[in-house]
Design a protein around this motif. Structure first.
Motif, PDB file in Angstrom:
ATOM      1  N   ARG A  33      44.333  36.806  32.713  1.00  0.00           N
ATOM      2  CA  ARG A  33      44.865  35.639  32.026  1.00  0.00           C
ATOM      3  C   ARG A  33      45.554  35.995  30.711  1.00  0.00           C
ATOM      4  O   ARG A  33      46.569  35.429  30.340  1.00  0.00           O
ATOM      5  N   TRP A  34      44.911  36.894  29.982  1.00  0.00           N
ATOM      6  CA  TRP A  34      45.561  37.421  28.793  1.00  0.00           C
ATOM      7  C   TRP A  34      45.643  38.925  28.951  1.00  0.00           C
ATOM      8  O   TRP A  34      44.656  39.561  29.317  1.00  0.00           O
ATOM      9  N   SER A  75      38.346  32.835  40.873  1.00  0.00           N
ATOM     10  CA  SER A  75      38.146  33.698  42.043  1.00  0.00           C
ATOM     11  C   SER A  75      37.549  35.051  41.689  1.00  0.00           C
ATOM     12  O   SER A  75      37.575  35.971  42.492  1.00  0.00           O
ATOM     13  N   GLY A  76      37.006  35.170  40.488  1.00  0.00           N
ATOM     14  CA  GLY A  76      36.528  36.476  40.057  1.00  0.00           C
ATOM     15  C   GLY A  76      35.096  36.785  40.469  1.00  0.00           C
ATOM     16  O   GLY A  76      34.286  35.898  40.673  1.00  0.00           O
ATOM     17  N   HIS A  90      43.247  43.936  44.028  1.00  0.00           N
ATOM     18  CA  HIS A  90      42.760  42.839  43.188  1.00  0.00           C
ATOM     19  C   HIS A  90      41.654  43.275  42.241  1.00  0.00           C
ATOM     20  O   HIS A  90      40.943  42.439  41.688  1.00  0.00           O
ATOM     21  N   ASP A  91      41.499  44.580  42.087  1.00  0.00           N
ATOM     22  CA  ASP A  91      40.496  45.096  41.148  1.00  0.00           C
ATOM     23  C   ASP A  91      41.190  45.390  39.832  1.00  0.00           C
ATOM     24  O   ASP A  91      41.942  46.363  39.720  1.00  0.00           O
ATOM     25  N   ARG A 108      43.075  35.810  42.099  1.00  0.00           N
ATOM     26  CA  ARG A 108      44.014  34.870  41.459  1.00  0.00           C
ATOM     27  C   ARG A 108      44.329  35.213  40.013  1.00  0.00           C
ATOM     28  O   ARG A 108      45.256  34.663  39.439  1.00  0.00           O
ATOM     29  N   ARG A 109      43.519  36.043  39.435  1.00  0.00           N
ATOM     30  CA  ARG A 109      43.742  36.501  38.054  1.00  0.00           C
ATOM     31  C   ARG A 109      43.722  35.376  37.018  1.00  0.00           C
ATOM     32  O   ARG A 109      44.459  35.415  36.037  1.00  0.00           O
TER      33      ARG A 109
END
Length: 272
Positions: A33-34, A75-76, A90-91, A108-109
């Motif tokens: 996200r950041w 989704s984490g 996705h890691d 989804r990050r």
DNA sequence: CTATGGACCTGAATGC
DNA sequence: TGCATTCAGGTCCATA
């Protein structure tokens, strides 16, 4: 995926694995996200002294330097290995320690990792500063809860999701708690009497505490730190049950949209 | 200050 | 089978 119970269950198993471990390096994948601007060796030599939680944020306290804040977003999930497999697409974050590797997997990050040295708590303070009461601690006071509700004109369900009055109540447990309290999600928060606010207060605690006790297994695809999937037992009273009979009275459960999120309720058990 | 809608991103499920 | 649409557990931010 995670609401407060899943984050708490994750916290406990992360704590049991990395507490006391020394950090060797970090590995970054795609930005979350950041963006986390950090060299691989940035945290090397620090020790994980404690793993805490505030709302849905995990707080890895490091000595001597600061706090590593981890949020799982939608989704984490976190995994832990002595010898980790090669990172997949996705890691997006690995914390390599003397005990093993802690890895954040998040397709989804929407999740985040934020590093705040003690000298500069800027970002962490900003994220944590406006959070409401902790629902499972003594800090969650019925009188303050009711007073907070009275000041809000928005539907009670959206106030619960807001996180500035009480934290950790996500979209599933908001519907579940309102059902348990017999309160319709669309009612203006300000219109709840003290007795009804008290019922909601108790329902929130009960729903969340029960989910924690069950190991966060109430969510469909919750993945524990050990990699075991949950038990796939979404035992909700109303969430995801549109059209199906209410378990209490048999009336068909209804679904509506509030603030772009699905809400479920029983039109008979939740009159107002 | 409060309330609302959009934004971020990917994958699974559904519909034609 | 293929392709488009809908939906998903969160929350920050800009706008009224």
């Amino acid at each position: 995926m995670p609401e407060l119970p899943e984050v708490e269950v994750t916290r406990r198993s992360v704590a049991s694995r990395v507490q006391g471990a020394r950090i060797l390096a970090v590995r970054l994948g795609k930005p979350l996200r950041w963006p986390l601007d950090m060299a691989p060796g940035a945290l090397a030599g620090q020790t994980v002294t404690d793993v805490g939680r505030r709302g849905k944020y995990l707080l890895l306290h490091l000595a001597p330097g600061g706090v590593l804040l981890v949020h799982l977003g939608m989704s984490g999930s976190l995994g832990f290995w002595r010898e980790p497999p090669a990172p997949g697409p996705h890691d997006h974050f690995d914390l390599l320690t003397t005990a093993g590797v802690l890895r954040l997997h998040d397709p989804r990050r929407f999740g985040a990792v934020v590093w705040s040295p003690h000298a500069d708590m800027g970002m962490a303070a900003k994220l944590l500063g406006k959070l409401g009461m902790e629902p499972l601690s003594a800090d969650f006071d019925p009188a303050r809860f009711h007073a907070g509700l009275r000041r809000r004109q928005a539907p009670v369900k959206q106030v619960l999701l807001g996180g500035d009055l009480v934290v950790g109540v996500g979209n599933i447990y908001a519907s579940e708690a309102l059902f348990m309290a017999g309160i319709r999600p669309t009612v203006a928060a300000s219109r709840l009497s003290r007795p009804r606010a008290d019922r909601l207060h108790a329902a929130i605690r009960e729903v969340l505490a029960r989910a924690v006790a069950r190991g966060g297994s109430t969510l469909r695809d919750f993945v524990g730190v050990d990699g075991n999937a949950g038990h796939f037992q979404l035992e909700s009273a109303v969430y995801g049950r549109a059209g199906q009979p209410c378990r209490a009275c048999g009336a068909p459960i209804r679904r509506l949209i509030q603030g772009q999120r699905a809400t479920y309720y029983c039109p008979v058990c939740q009159k107002a």
